[in-house]
Design a protein around this motif. Structure first.
Motif, mmCIF file in Angstrom:
data_model
loop_
_atom_site.group_PDB
_atom_site.id
_atom_site.type_symbol
_atom_site.label_atom_id
_atom_site.label_comp_id
_atom_site.label_asym_id
_atom_site.label_seq_id
_atom_site.Cartn_x
_atom_site.Cartn_y
_atom_site.Cartn_z
ATOM 1 N N ASP A 91 0.846 -1.188 0.000
ATOM 2 C CA ASP A 91 0.000 0.000 0.000
ATOM 3 C C ASP A 91 0.882 1.239 0.000
ATOM 4 N N ASP A 92 0.315 2.374 0.318
ATOM 5 C CA ASP A 92 1.041 3.640 0.244
ATOM 6 C C ASP A 92 1.595 4.131 1.583
ATOM 7 N N THR A 93 1.584 3.298 2.631
ATOM 8 C CA THR A 93 2.070 3.755 3.936
ATOM 9 C C THR A 93 3.554 3.497 4.152
ATOM 10 N N GLY A 103 -9.048 -9.918 -2.962
ATOM 11 C CA GLY A 103 -9.747 -11.191 -2.885
ATOM 12 C C GLY A 103 -9.843 -11.859 -4.239
ATOM 13 N N SER A 104 -10.188 -13.128 -4.240
ATOM 14 C CA SER A 104 -10.313 -13.868 -5.499
ATOM 15 C C SER A 104 -11.452 -13.336 -6.364
ATOM 16 N N ASP A 105 -12.286 -12.480 -5.797
ATOM 17 C CA ASP A 105 -13.335 -11.816 -6.588
ATOM 18 C C ASP A 105 -12.899 -10.428 -7.053
ATOM 19 N N GLY A 106 -11.679 -10.007 -6.705
ATOM 20 C CA GLY A 106 -11.151 -8.704 -7.107
ATOM 21 C C GLY A 106 -11.382 -7.589 -6.108
ATOM 22 N N THR A 107 -12.067 -7.868 -5.002
ATOM 23 C CA THR A 107 -12.307 -6.852 -3.972
ATOM 24 C C THR A 107 -10.995 -6.529 -3.255
ATOM 25 N N ILE A 108 -10.769 -5.250 -2.989
ATOM 26 C CA ILE A 108 -9.518 -4.808 -2.372
ATOM 27 C C ILE A 108 -9.797 -4.167 -1.026
ATOM 28 N N ARG A 109 -8.988 -4.552 -0.018
ATOM 29 C CA ARG A 109 -9.109 -3.953 1.318
ATOM 30 C C ARG A 109 -7.736 -3.957 1.991
ATOM 31 N N PRO A 110 -7.491 -2.979 2.875
ATOM 32 C CA PRO A 110 -6.211 -2.933 3.592
ATOM 33 C C PRO A 110 -6.170 -3.973 4.716
ATOM 34 N N VAL A 111 -4.981 -4.553 4.897
ATOM 35 C CA VAL A 111 -4.772 -5.562 5.933
ATOM 36 C C VAL A 111 -3.414 -5.345 6.579
ATOM 37 N N HIS A 112 -3.239 -6.009 7.702
ATOM 38 C CA HIS A 112 -1.942 -6.049 8.380
ATOM 39 C C HIS A 112 -1.494 -7.495 8.477
ATOM 40 N N LEU A 113 -0.191 -7.694 8.428
ATOM 41 C CA LEU A 113 0.418 -9.011 8.631
ATOM 42 C C LEU A 113 1.647 -8.826 9.500
ATOM 43 N N ASP A 114 2.012 -9.876 10.210
ATOM 44 C CA ASP A 114 3.280 -9.869 10.920
ATOM 45 C C ASP A 114 4.361 -10.223 9.906
ATOM 46 N N VAL A 115 5.483 -9.531 9.983
ATOM 47 C CA VAL A 115 6.596 -9.766 9.062
ATOM 48 C C VAL A 115 7.806 -10.210 9.872
ATOM 49 N N THR A 116 8.317 -11.379 9.528
ATOM 50 C CA THR A 116 9.565 -11.852 10.110
ATOM 51 C C THR A 116 10.504 -12.198 8.957
ATOM 52 N N GLU A 117 11.788 -12.166 9.236
ATOM 53 C CA GLU A 117 12.759 -12.488 8.192
ATOM 54 C C GLU A 117 13.380 -13.841 8.459
ATOM 55 N N ASP A 118 13.609 -14.568 7.372
ATOM 56 C CA ASP A 118 14.410 -15.778 7.460
ATOM 57 C C ASP A 118 15.378 -15.747 6.276
ATOM 58 N N ASP A 119 16.053 -16.844 6.020
ATOM 59 C CA ASP A 119 17.055 -16.874 4.952
ATOM 60 C C ASP A 119 16.470 -16.613 3.569
ATOM 61 N N ASP A 120 15.161 -16.825 3.402
ATOM 62 C CA ASP A 120 14.507 -16.635 2.114
ATOM 63 C C ASP A 120 13.859 -15.256 1.975
ATOM 64 N N ARG A 138 -6.643 2.307 15.070
ATOM 65 C CA ARG A 138 -7.307 3.520 15.546
ATOM 66 C C ARG A 138 -6.283 4.573 15.949
ATOM 67 N N ALA A 139 -5.191 4.137 16.564
ATOM 68 C CA ALA A 139 -4.212 5.070 17.102
ATOM 69 C C ALA A 139 -3.063 5.381 16.134
ATOM 70 N N TRP A 140 -2.945 4.629 15.082
ATOM 71 C CA TRP A 140 -1.784 4.777 14.205
ATOM 72 C C TRP A 140 -2.119 5.673 13.029
ATOM 73 N N SER A 141 -1.446 6.811 12.935
ATOM 74 C CA SER A 141 -1.806 7.813 11.931
ATOM 75 C C SER A 141 -1.560 7.339 10.508
ATOM 76 N N GLN A 142 -0.570 6.475 10.273
ATOM 77 C CA GLN A 142 -0.298 6.045 8.904
ATOM 78 C C GLN A 142 -1.501 5.338 8.278
ATOM 79 N N GLN A 147 -4.527 6.413 1.315
ATOM 80 C CA GLN A 147 -5.738 6.491 0.485
ATOM 81 C C GLN A 147 -6.618 5.275 0.737
ATOM 82 N N TRP A 148 -6.052 4.246 1.352
ATOM 83 C CA TRP A 148 -6.775 3.021 1.716
ATOM 84 C C TRP A 148 -7.003 3.068 3.227
#
Length: 160
Positions: A91-93, A103-120, A138-142, A147-148
């Protein structure tokens, strides 16, 4: 032709599956990065690099040489529908854990995921909607400056 698109797919996909779907959506030749001979590429060819990694979205796709004026949002919505698989793109943040879920129907929505690093590289897990019901969003300005905005949903017809 300077854009780079980076997407992730929620299933393990082959280079052929990704290239075929992308070629169908773009109406252009799509060449695998490993098979790309710069001297023999058609002028309007898109080069596609596909690799697998662990996590909830194990297939990564990089697209190079996208023609100017082709909207990424519309293409990825059509691509997800063509594959019948949810996909992610950034996204743009500039937050590495915030993406747009298509989604598999083409619908778009913002999400969050946890990101960890490994060798790949980055491993994504714990998918959750970006929502004002979440204290973090709610508390995070970004989230609110994007725009999403939290809880936004772009229906498939509007996205493609």
């Amino acid at each position: 032709m300077t854009e780079l698109w980076n997407w992730k797919i929620d299933d393990r996909m082959t280079v052929a599956e990704v290239s075929t779907a992308l070629a169908d959506v773009l109406g252009l030749a799509v060449v695998s990065m490993g098979a790309a001979d710069p001297a023999r590429l058609p002028l309007d060819a898109v080069v596609c690099d596909v690799w697998l990694r662990p996590g909830e979205f194990p297939t990564s796709v990089d697209c190079y040489g996208i023609p100017d004026g082709v909207p990424e949002v519309g293409v990825i919505a059509a691509f997800a529908r063509r594959l019948g698989r949810p996909c992610l793109f950034v996204d743009d943040t500039l937050d590495p854990g915030r993406h747009l879920l298509v989604g598999s129907d083409g619908t778009i929505r913002p999400v969050h995921l946890d990101v960890t690093e490994d060798d790949d590289g980055d491993v994504l897990s714990n998918l959750r909607l970006c929502s004002t019901h979440s204290p973090r969003c709610r508390a995070w300005s970004q989230c609110h400056q994007s725009q999403w905005a939290p809880d936004s949903v772009v229906p498939a017809l509007a996205a493609a």
